[in-house]
Enzyme design. Structure first.
Site, mmCIF file in Angstrom:
data_model
loop_
_atom_site.group_PDB
_atom_site.id
_atom_site.type_symbol
_atom_site.label_atom_id
_atom_site.label_comp_id
_atom_site.label_asym_id
_atom_site.label_seq_id
_atom_site.Cartn_x
_atom_site.Cartn_y
_atom_site.Cartn_z
ATOM 1 N N ILE A 284 3.031 18.823 8.722
ATOM 2 C CA ILE A 284 3.676 18.638 7.403
ATOM 3 C C ILE A 284 4.718 19.736 7.161
ATOM 4 C CG2 ILE A 284 1.764 17.342 6.369
ATOM 5 C CD1 ILE A 284 1.056 19.960 4.831
ATOM 6 N N ASP B 188 4.107 0.838 12.185
ATOM 7 C CA ASP B 188 2.882 0.244 11.643
ATOM 8 C C ASP B 188 2.681 -1.208 12.083
ATOM 9 O OD1 ASP B 188 2.267 2.598 10.458
ATOM 10 O OD2 ASP B 188 2.600 1.956 8.394
ATOM 11 N N CYS C 19 -4.987 8.136 9.389
ATOM 12 C CA CYS C 19 -5.102 7.624 10.760
ATOM 13 C C CYS C 19 -4.731 8.714 11.762
ATOM 14 C CB CYS C 19 -4.173 6.429 10.952
ATOM 15 S SG CYS C 19 -4.647 5.006 9.953
ATOM 16 N N ARG D 140 -4.244 9.959 4.156
ATOM 17 C CA ARG D 140 -3.011 10.710 4.380
ATOM 18 C C ARG D 140 -2.215 10.896 3.077
ATOM 19 N NH1 ARG D 140 -1.850 13.995 8.165
ATOM 20 N NH2 ARG D 140 0.345 14.454 8.242
ATOM 21 N N ARG E 239 -9.119 -0.252 4.212
ATOM 22 C CA ARG E 239 -8.279 0.757 3.546
ATOM 23 C C ARG E 239 -6.933 0.160 3.150
ATOM 24 N NH1 ARG E 239 -6.506 4.894 7.216
ATOM 25 N NH2 ARG E 239 -5.037 5.081 5.513
ATOM 26 N N ARG F 181 0.017 15.435 13.365
ATOM 27 C CA ARG F 181 0.847 14.956 12.245
ATOM 28 C C ARG F 181 1.178 16.152 11.351
ATOM 29 N NH1 ARG F 181 -1.550 9.327 9.912
ATOM 30 N NH2 ARG F 181 0.529 9.137 9.032
ATOM 31 N N LYS G 49 0.836 -1.217 0.000
ATOM 32 C CA LYS G 49 0.000 0.000 0.000
ATOM 33 C C LYS G 49 0.865 1.260 0.000
ATOM 34 C CE LYS G 49 -1.947 1.873 3.987
ATOM 35 N NZ LYS G 49 -1.656 3.291 4.016
ATOM 36 N N ASN G 50 1.851 1.287 0.904
ATOM 37 C CA ASN G 50 2.604 2.532 1.075
ATOM 38 C C ASN G 50 3.614 2.782 -0.048
ATOM 39 O OD1 ASN G 50 1.101 3.105 3.287
ATOM 40 N ND2 ASN G 50 2.687 2.643 4.803
#
Ligand code: UD1
Length: 428
Positions: free
Chosen positions: A124, A305, A117, A93, A397, A122, A22-23
């Site tokens: 940026i 994770d 999440c 995200r 997801r 978080r 996914k990432n």
């Protein structure tokens, strides 16, 4: 409301095929915007975050063709918008990767602050600092982040924190910038290497991905090309932990064992047998689980994770274990749910003290975020009675075919739709 109902207590056995990462898939899909010709991307996981990403691509004007369940052909030549639709941006995200790719392609990008999440604050700021070092300016206009640059010029970016997202975003913005960009203190996750490999395949000039210094020499034209995404490290880790937790014996196929080293080492420390093959790994429970201490770190450290899943496993170990979350400031929200299933965990700031309890009792619980949901699944397949998991959209997801995969390993798990009026009747 849709929920998972699990009747656990059986060891998981057999083989499971791990999907594409996914990432890696999400930044690679965002990166296709930079190309000047079509990109064929294979081994894409079929998960809802990927659907959001393809919806964003459609909205920007790209042609997206589904070749098969795991392969997309993306032709970005007609991309004509630099605004990411807010409803899509807020639903994950990784939508913020479109800032880097749109800035790189069009010199402009507009997007609301991203969703994803909830692990506490978080920021940026490092993404923004990186864009500024390449010559972009930004402002906030009625909740929208607006970036623009007359022309992006390579620069020297030292990240103050090791950030996966900022490393990726600066890489994306730098691919077509004039001259050399150097990212120092870069993140080293396997998906960063995969993104660099994808970009180089379609014509970019990136060196050093996988180390903490990445050098990107700007190119003006990216012809496009064909690429296959790496297997998902975290999906694999989740099944490894599920195998150990249920006293099972599971072989994972389509994995890169090197990417799983920190997880493998921790499981071995706990007394689990892990056997590595070329592209497979076998995880076997061979006796009582031992306590261990876990500290999450950027790659190659233990991944944050995997923190909820390993904490769940430590609940089943003999003795007291410590889990220290070093990446996010509030990633223990799921502990309340695990306590409902009998866990004995005390959280103090970034440290969780986990007392071994030997087993779980089934209970109604919530998936408070994606990996927390994975932890609930693991606890559910361990518990000998009925567990119900709500808010499963978080799980879907990021985990492809999760029910089918768990069922194939012997779990009794169903997805049920409870009409809202029935819930109301029950409550009354
Ligand atoms: C990505 C992953 C997420 C994973 C995380 C760490 C995606 C879509 N998400 O998230 O699953 O848990 O990496 O491996 O790939 N930080 C700042 N300023 C910034 C950016 C980050 O202070 O500008 C801080 C964060 O608050 C956090 C740390 O840096 O404490 C690491 O965050 P980062 O690596 O950026 O995580 P994400 O990219 O959001």
């Amino acid at each position: 409301m849709i929920k998972y109902v699990i009747h656990g207590g059986k060891p998981l056995t057999g083989t499971v095929e791990i999907s594409g990462a996914k990432n890696a898939a999400l930044p690679i899909l965002a990166a296709t915007v930079l190309a000047d010709g079509p990109c064929r991307v294979e081994n894409i996981p079929s998960i809802s975050d990927v659907s959001i990403c393809t919806d964003i691509l459609y909205n920007l004007g790209a042609d997206v063709t589904v070749v098969d369940r795991h392969t997309l052909m993306i032709d970005p030549t007609r991309v004509n918008s630099f605004t990411v639709p807010s409803d899509l941006a807020r639903s994950m995200r990784a939508s913020y990767y479109f800032i880097g790719s749109l800035l790189g392609r069009m010199g402009q990008a507009k997007m609301t602050t991203p969703g994803g999440c909830d692990f506490g604050v978080r920021p940026i700021d490092q993404h923004i600092k990186g864009f500024e070092m390449l010559g972009a300016k930004w402002s906030m206009d009625r909740g929208m982040l607006c970036f623009s640059a007359d022309s992006l010029v390579g620069g020297h970016v030292y990240l103050d924190v090791v950030s996966v997202g900022a490393t990726i975003n600066v890489m994306l913005a730098a691919v077509k910038a004039r001259g050399l960009t150097v990212i120092e203190n870069a993140a080293r996750e396997p998906h960063i290497v995969d993104l660099a490999n994808f970009l180089n395949t379609i014509g970019a000039d990136i060196m050093g991905a996988g180390t903490d210094v990445i050098k990107i020499r700007g190119v003006s034209y990216l012809p496009g090309g064909s690429y296959s995404i790496i297997p998902d490290q975290i999906e694999a880790g989740t099944y490894m932990v599920a195998a150990a937790a249920t006293k099972g014996d599971v072989t994972l196929k389509n994995v890169i064992p090197k990417h799983l080293e920190s997880i493998t080492a921790k499981l071995q420390e706990m007394g689990v047998e892990v056997e590595e093959g070329d592209e497979c790994i076998r995880v076997r429970y061979v006796g009582e689980l031992q306590k261990a201490n876990v500290k999450t770190q950027p790659h190659p450290g233990f991944p944050t994770d995997m923190q909820p899943q390993i904490t769940t496993l430590l609940c089943l170990a003999k003795g007291t274990s410590l889990v220290t979350e070093n990446v996010f400031d509030n990633r223990f929200k799921y502990v309340d749910e695990l306590r409902r299933m009998g866990a004995n965990i005390t959280v103090d700031g970034r440290v969780a003290v986990v007392e071994g309890v030997g087993g779980f009792q089934g209970a109604p619980v919530k998936a408070v975020d994606l990996r927390a949901g994975a932890a609930m699944l693991i606890a559910g397949v361990v518990a000998t009675d009925r567990t119900e998991i709500e808010d499963i959209h978080h799980i879907e997801r990021g985990y492809e075919n999760v029910l089918e995969k768990f069922r194939k390993l012997g779990a009794d798990i169903k997805r049920i739709d409870v009409p809202d009026d029935m819930r109301l009747a029950k409550a009354l």
